[in-house]
Each structure stands twice: as structure tokens, then as C-alpha cells.
Design a protein around this motif. Structure first.
Motif, PDB file in Angstrom:
ATOM      1  N   UNK A 228       0.958  -1.335  -0.012  1.00  0.00           N
ATOM      2  CA  UNK A 228      -0.153  -0.140  -0.032  1.00  0.00           C
ATOM      3  C   UNK A 228       0.798   1.260  -0.030  1.00  0.00           C
ATOM      4  N   UNK A 229       2.010   1.311   0.893  1.00  0.00           N
ATOM      5  CA  UNK A 229       2.712   2.642   0.810  1.00  0.00           C
ATOM      6  C   UNK A 229       3.471   2.734  -0.363  1.00  0.00           C
ATOM      7  N   UNK A 230       3.857   1.578  -1.289  1.00  0.00           N
ATOM      8  CA  UNK A 230       4.598   1.687  -2.484  1.00  0.00           C
ATOM      9  C   UNK A 230       3.648   2.376  -3.594  1.00  0.00           C
ATOM     10  N   UNK A 231       2.196   1.862  -3.415  1.00  0.00           N
ATOM     11  CA  UNK A 231       1.380   2.350  -4.307  1.00  0.00           C
ATOM     12  C   UNK A 231       1.113   3.694  -4.094  1.00  0.00           C
ATOM     13  N   UNK A 232       0.948   4.230  -2.880  1.00  0.00           N
ATOM     14  CA  UNK A 232       0.771   5.544  -2.550  1.00  0.00           C
ATOM     15  C   UNK A 232       1.835   6.480  -3.086  1.00  0.00           C
ATOM     16  N   UNK A 233       3.005   5.814  -2.800  1.00  0.00           N
ATOM     17  CA  UNK A 233       4.190   6.770  -3.163  1.00  0.00           C
ATOM     18  C   UNK A 233       4.413   7.060  -4.513  1.00  0.00           C
ATOM     19  N   UNK A 234       3.982   5.828  -5.514  1.00  0.00           N
ATOM     20  CA  UNK A 234       4.139   5.933  -6.732  1.00  0.00           C
ATOM     21  C   UNK A 234       2.994   6.846  -7.454  1.00  0.00           C
ATOM     22  N   UNK A 235       1.931   6.816  -6.883  1.00  0.00           N
ATOM     23  CA  UNK A 235       0.985   7.699  -7.156  1.00  0.00           C
ATOM     24  C   UNK A 235       1.263   9.171  -6.945  1.00  0.00           C
ATOM     25  N   UNK A 236       1.771   9.504  -5.693  1.00  0.00           N
ATOM     26  CA  UNK A 236       2.258  10.775  -5.206  1.00  0.00           C
ATOM     27  C   UNK A 236       3.287  11.354  -6.212  1.00  0.00           C
ATOM     28  N   UNK A 237       4.082  10.665  -6.510  1.00  0.00           N
ATOM     29  CA  UNK A 237       5.543  11.068  -7.227  1.00  0.00           C
ATOM     30  C   UNK A 237       5.023  11.156  -8.669  1.00  0.00           C
ATOM     31  N   UNK A 238       4.310  10.444  -9.100  1.00  0.00           N
ATOM     32  CA  UNK A 238       3.782  10.395 -10.575  1.00  0.00           C
ATOM     33  C   UNK A 238       5.082  10.168 -11.370  1.00  0.00           C
ATOM     34  N   UNK A 239       5.646   9.290 -11.264  1.00  0.00           N
ATOM     35  CA  UNK A 239       6.888   8.713 -12.117  1.00  0.00           C
ATOM     36  C   UNK A 239       6.417   8.463 -13.529  1.00  0.00           C
ATOM     37  N   UNK A 240       6.824   9.230 -14.484  1.00  0.00           N
ATOM     38  CA  UNK A 240       6.440   9.023 -15.905  1.00  0.00           C
ATOM     39  C   UNK A 240       7.664   8.205 -16.854  1.00  0.00           C
ATOM     40  N   UNK A 241       8.517   7.820 -16.052  1.00  0.00           N
ATOM     41  CA  UNK A 241       9.630   7.148 -16.685  1.00  0.00           C
ATOM     42  C   UNK A 241       9.171   5.793 -17.520  1.00  0.00           C
ATOM     43  N   UNK A 242       9.673   5.591 -18.652  1.00  0.00           N
ATOM     44  CA  UNK A 242       9.317   4.521 -19.515  1.00  0.00           C
ATOM     45  C   UNK A 242       9.832   3.088 -18.750  1.00  0.00           C
ATOM     46  N   UNK A 243       8.956   2.179 -18.606  1.00  0.00           N
ATOM     47  CA  UNK A 243       9.398   1.075 -18.026  1.00  0.00           C
ATOM     48  C   UNK A 243       9.176  -0.129 -18.998  1.00  0.00           C
TER      49      UNK A 243
END
Length: 310
Positions: A228-243
Motif C-alpha cells: 500500500x505504501x509503495x502504491x501511494x508513493x508511486x501515485x504521489x510522485x507520478x513517475x513517468x519514466x518508461x518501464x
């Protein structure tokens, strides 16, 4: 052949309806193996019967019958497949072959590209830390595979969370989860009715990695909190780097709506068991599909032998 040839075309629909319950109620490792094997069996069976329908229509063409020395009278009398069914089988078989080849080539290219990227990453360690502020972490298949973690993700987690994250990503690499996902996607390309099954495999490999992390740390709640913490951090930082499309990570690649809440709820619940009746029903479905396809092939073989003998 008239009945057996059509049943394997309907069984994938039953598999699509049961993929969700199987993914939720079975132990994730078993669910992944079972769903992937089911996809292979059902896709092979449905493709086989489409080929049989197409072949049954092909031998009704006078030129083809003459080339193979088949009796037109026997073909007309036995009528193994009606023209509309044979034509539909040929069209669907062609579309399935094109979709399967295209997806296989695309996935093979993506895996090769990911392996090259992993090999070219600096250092010999399996874990690569990037300077990205966006929170992200994923495992890239290769020889060797690499775990890529951003500084943003490290900052979002405490020491226990980082340990859980590493255990999760190591599970993806160690158990070759990308192979299960790829096989399920190829099966869905061959038969679009199996798309829910492929989505279920994408979920169960993440659950498999979650349970591996829970076993590694001995704390299911901590794993749920980390997800849950990782999901919230990803949503908050909005990383747009290509994966890379073949990468697998804590949040799933690609992430499906509702996947993270389902995983968190599963981790907060007691460990899953394997209901015998559910496993029996899945086994019966796969056996019936295989037997029907083989019976249809046997009937068509007998028909062609009869047409050739006369």
C-alpha cells in the motif's frame, strides 16, 4: 465430430468465468501454474478444432478432393462440417495465427531488449539503484536479471519495507514470472476468450511474490502495508519514466485497476488454501477439452480414410 468439435470452442468461456475464483481462492504458486497450463490446453484445443473445421471444409472443394483422391460422393454424404462452420473456422484460425505470431514476436523482442538492458546496467550486483525521484521498483528478466529501484521508492520505505520490496522482486526473478505472463498472453492472443485468464495470471504472479515476501519476513501485515505504501508513493510522485513492458514489480506491470487493494486484502486475510472441489472442477474442464479435441481429430481422420478408400 459434430458435437465434439464445438465444445472446445466453448470451454474457454467457462475458464474465463472461473479464472477469478481460482486466482483468489488457490495458493498463488499453484494458481499460476494451473491457470497457465489451462491456457495452454484450452488455446491448443480450440486452435486444433478450428483447424479441423477448416480442413473439413477444404476437402469439400472439388479440386482439393481430386488432388487427394477423395470420393466426392462420400464427402457429400458424410458432410463432416457445414460450409458456414468450416468457413468460420478457417477465418478464425487465420486471425488466431496472425495474432499469435505478432504477439509472440513482440514479446520475444521485448524480452531480448530487456535482457540487453539488464546486461548493460552498471555494476555486477543484481540490484541497481537509480537517481529518479519518482517512486518505482521492478524486476527485469535477463542473464542475469536485475532489480531496479529508484531513490524515490527507497525514500518512501523504511528498512523493513525495503527488505520486503527486495524479497518481492527477487521472487519475480527467481521463479521466472515473466514466462508465465508471456505464455498466458500468447494463449489469449490465440483465443481472446482467454483474456480474463491472462489477466488472472498477471495477478497471481504478484500474489506469488507477495506470499514469498511474507514467508521471507514472517509478517503478512507488514507486506500488505509495504504494498500500500509503495502504491501511494508511486501515485504521489507520478513517475513517468518508461518501464519495459516485460518488467514485473511491486505494483504489477501493467497495473490492473483494483489489483493493489485485492493484494492488500489477501495479505490481511489468512493464507489461502486449495479447495479440492475447485481443483477437481478445473481438472475435469481441461480433460474434457482435450478429449473433445482428440475425438474430433479422430472422427475427421476416419472420415478422410473412408473418403480415400472409396
Amino acid at each position: 465430430m459434430h458435437l465434439a468439435v464445438y465444445l472446445p470452442l466453448l470451454f474457454p468461456l467457462l475458464a474465463a468465468l472461473s479464472a477469478g475464483p481460482l486466482a483468489s481462492r488457490l495458493e498463488p504458486r499453484l494458481a499460476t501454474w494451473l491457470l497457465t497450463a489451462a491456457g495452454l490446453v484450452l488455446a491448443t484445443s480450440s486452435t486444433l478444432v478450428l483447424g479441423l473445421l477448416a480442413l473439413a471444409g477444404l476437402v469439400r472443394i472439388p479440386l482439393v478432393a481430386a488432388l487427394k483422391d477423395y470420393s466426392p460422393d462420400v464427402i457429400a454424404r458424410e458432410d463432416p462440417a457445414a460450409w458456414p462452420a468450416a468457413l468460420a473456422g478457417a477465418i478464425l484460425l487465420t486471425l488466431a495465427a496472425i495474432a499469435t505470431v505478432r504477439l509472440t514476436a513482440r514479446r520475444a523482442g521485448a524480452l531480448w531488449s530487456a535482457a540487453l538492458d539488464a546486461a548493460c546496467m552498471p555494476g555486477a550486483d543484481s540490484v541497481v539503484i537509480t537517481e529518479d525521484d519518482g517512486a518505482d521498483a521492478y524486476a527485469m528478466p535477463g542473464l542475469p536479471g536485475r532489480i531496479v529501484i529508484s531513490h524515490g521508492m527507497l525514500d518512501a520505505l523504511d528498512a523493513d519495507g525495503r527488505n520486503i520490496l527486495l524479497a518481492h522482486e527477487h521472487a519475480h526473478l527467481r521463479h521466472h514470472h515473466y514466462a508465465f505472463v508471456t505464455l498466458a498472453q500468447v494463449c489469449a492472443a490465440a483465443n481472446p476468450l482467454l483474456r480474463p485468464l491472462a489477466n488472472a495470471v498477471a495477478y497471481t504472479v504478484e500474489r506469488w511474490a507477495d506470499e514469498h515476501a511474507a514467508h521471507h519476513t514472517g509478517n503478512r501485515r507488514a507486506v500488505a502495508e509495504t504494498v500500500a505504501t509503495a502504491a501511494l508513493a508511486t501515485k504521489r510522485t507520478r513517475n513517468r519514466r518508461r518501464i519495459p513492458t516485460v518488467a514485473l514489480g511491486m505494483l504489477g506491470r501493467p497495473a490492473k485497476p483494483g489489483m493493489v487493494p485485492r493484494r492488500v486484502a489477501a495479505l490481511l486475510a489468512p493464507p489461502p488454501h486449495n479447495p479440492p472441489l475447485l481443483l477437481l472442477a478445473a481438472g475435469v474442464l481441461l480433460a474434457a477439452s482435450s478429449l473433445c479435441a482428440l475425438e474430433a481429430a479422430h472422427d475427421l481422420h476416419q472420415f478422410l480414410e473412408l473418403a480415400h478408400a472409396h
